[in-house]
Scaffold this motif. Structure first.
Motif, PDB file in Angstrom:
ATOM      1  N   MET A   1       2.230 -19.945 -19.034  1.00  0.00           N
ATOM      2  CA  MET A   1       2.977 -20.795 -18.114  1.00  0.00           C
ATOM      3  C   MET A   1       4.075 -20.021 -17.428  1.00  0.00           C
ATOM      4  O   MET A   1       4.335 -20.172 -16.257  1.00  0.00           O
ATOM      5  CB  MET A   1       3.608 -21.939 -18.895  1.00  0.00           C
TER       6      MET A   1
ATOM      7  N   TYR B   1       8.178 -27.057 -13.848  1.00  0.00           N
ATOM      8  CA  TYR B   1       6.915 -26.371 -13.991  1.00  0.00           C
ATOM      9  C   TYR B   1       6.368 -26.199 -12.595  1.00  0.00           C
ATOM     10  O   TYR B   1       6.309 -27.143 -11.830  1.00  0.00           O
ATOM     11  CB  TYR B   1       5.946 -27.197 -14.829  1.00  0.00           C
TER      12      TYR B   1
ATOM     13  N   GLY C   1       3.241 -25.856 -10.400  1.00  0.00           N
ATOM     14  CA  GLY C   1       1.851 -26.203 -10.643  1.00  0.00           C
ATOM     15  C   GLY C   1       0.983 -25.937  -9.441  1.00  0.00           C
ATOM     16  O   GLY C   1       1.434 -25.442  -8.422  1.00  0.00           O
ATOM     17  N   HIS C   2      -0.274 -26.228  -9.609  1.00  0.00           N
ATOM     18  CA  HIS C   2      -1.164 -26.255  -8.456  1.00  0.00           C
ATOM     19  C   HIS C   2      -2.169 -27.350  -8.721  1.00  0.00           C
ATOM     20  O   HIS C   2      -2.152 -27.994  -9.767  1.00  0.00           O
ATOM     21  CB  HIS C   2      -1.811 -24.891  -8.219  1.00  0.00           C
TER      22      HIS C   2
END
Ligand SMILES: [Zn+2]
Length: 358
Positions: free
Chosen positions: A288, A349, A351-352
């Motif tokens: 991550m 976070y 993200g995609h």
């Protein structure tokens, strides 16, 4: 992800070409700004995409975006490559159909349902042996022999976080917890305390699952003598297949969830027994934090094993965490340098997106 270097940087599509909102947002993130008109939709405001960027977008959305984690390992449901160009066989949502055609034509690739090679979903012999109590010890013996020792020099600095400590200013709050509170983490057992530390504060925050509501303190420690640690983040040189790889087994073990803790704890105890002061292991949050993709492959081969710049590739995606055995502060292996309160102002976070059906 296929790594062809394309020197053609002409613009083929833009973020406004797409109908799917996730693809629009992802392509807006990776596209380049240009006042040129898009040759497909004539927009001048959309972020522009070259063939290489479209291939990246395709991989991120359809391969990474359909990756499913297993008990050990993970694999994408969809793959794409140039050999499947014109032969796509996926069944996406209606609003993605035209978007996919645009991507296929521009990137000259096709999408297909991927039958993962079985090692990707945990069919790795040493990993299976570790899961069986009867064969576990013999693999742990190999771990102790094949992984190197790493020395922490006297004066090495590291951090340790505590959430809601009773007495935040007291150094002993930051030593390993007493035995009655042990046995909940990856490496500590009910009869075996460990002190978790990291040289990366962000990893500490993730590892202790701290949130903005918590009262968090960070202790900066310094080692006061040389410490010997077993380095499980080391990449083993092996000449076998992924199916037989101890390197892959350990990599998968530390990226697995709590069902894997029993095995990790057994390794920690064996390392202590062998005279180590602690172990260095890959953080569960490595992926991550660094944006890596677990068990990435190129044409079915693990990039961890076959990447041309293997050490660099793995190093970029691994965050080292470590655990010191026993009570290092009390045993005077380490001392407190300072203690600070830590205020989290942003928990984010990045993200995609991926498709919902295929
Ligand atoms: Zn466009």
């Amino acid at each position: 992800m296929p790594e062809e270097i394309l020197d053609d940087d002409s613009i083929l599509l833009c973020s406004n070409c797409f109908r799917d909102e996730g693809l629009r947002i992802d392509s807006n993130k990776i596209g380049v700004e240009s006042s040129e008109e898009c040759p497909n939709c004539n927009s001048s405001s959309g972020k522009k995409l070259t063939q290489q960027l479209i291939q990246e977008l395709a991989w991120r959305f359809f391969v990474s975006g359909t990756t499913i984690r297993c008990e050990y390992g993970a694999a994408p449901v969809i793959q794409c490559n140039e050999y499947h160009y014109g032969k796509s066989d996926i069944s996406p949502s209606a609003w993605l159909e035209n978007d996919i055609k645009l991507i296929e034509e521009a990137a000259k690739i096709g999408f297909f349902h991927y039958g993962p090679r079985l090692w990707m979903v945990g069919e790795v012999e040493p990993l299976k042996d570790l899961q069986q109590e009867s064969s576990r010890d013999k693999i742990i013996e190999r771990v102790l022999q094949e992984y190197p020792e790493k020395l922490f020099a006297n004066g090495t600095k590291f951090y340790r976080l505590r959430v809601n400590p009773n007495n935040p200013a007291a150094p002993e709050e930051y030593d390993s917890p007493p035995l009655e509170f042990s046995g909940r983490g990856r490496l500590d057992s009910t009869e075996f305390s460990v002190m978790y530390g990291s040289q990366d504060i962000d990893v500490c925050i993730h590892e202790c699952r701290a949130s903005a509501d918590d009262d968090i303190y960070v202790a900066t420690f310094i080692t006061v003598r040389e410490l010997r640690l077993l380095d499980l983040t080391h990449i083993l040189e092996e000449d076998n297949t992924e199916f037989e790889s101890l390197d892959m087994a350990i990599h998968m073990l530390f990226l697995a969830k709590s069902h894997s803790y029993e095995i990790c704890r057994a390794i920690a105890k064996a390392a202590k027994h062998a005279g180590f002061d602690g172990v260095i292991y890959p953080s569960f949050f490595s992926l991550m934090r660094t944006g890596g993709h677990p068990f990435e492959t190129s044409y079915g081969l693990s990039l961890r094993r076959y990447h041309p710049e293997r050490e660099k590739y793995v190093g970029a995606y691994t965050i080292e965490n470590f655990a010191l055995f026993g009570h290092p502060l009390q045993a005077e292996l380490v001392k407190i340098d300072s203690i600070n309160r830590l205020i989290i102002t942003q928990v984010g976070y990045q993200g995609h997106f991926g498709p919902v059906e295929y």
